[in-house]
Design a protein around this motif. Sequence first.
Motif: not given
Length: 186
Positions: A156-161, A164-165
Amino acid sequence: FRVRDNAAAKCVQIFVPMFLQGELACTVKANKPFVPPPQLFGIQGDPNQPQPPPPPGNQQALMQYVQQEQARQQYFMAVEQSQSDYVQREYRASIMESFLNYSIKEVGLKEEARPPLRDCLVRGLGAMITEMVDLPNGSGKLVADTYLDDDRIVIDPDARRLKDAKWVAIKCEHPAWEVAQQYQAY
């Protein structure tokens, strides 16, 4: 001209054998079921200590006593049910653990783990996927491990870690006839 060491290659040469020297083993543990608190059932005080019966003649106190006893019985039934669920979960977990540890030795997972471990050390991401594979002529199924390089894993490109995906996908390519046969596309 100065000779330099390849640090990534040295890291792989040192750490991969060290990580793979022991036995690979899976551990499966059962999740503990939710045990509701006694207050959820309307129990006042300690549910393990029964209340003394009220003196005869006080109708309202007798009704409260009966309600408390019914609530205690419901609470103990819920606790007993959650304990029996936990025993069943533990049993299923032990079966799953035995199967996974058997399949690790049967399919030679230790040797299959070298490429993902190498990529994990060098590139930061290496993965293996374990799945059931159909044997030819429909003669059964077998557990198989497939190495995935990090170019085939999409996070998931929106997740920072990673934790969090919201989704993780695997890019896969198949011949057109196989996709048509598997998904019944015409």
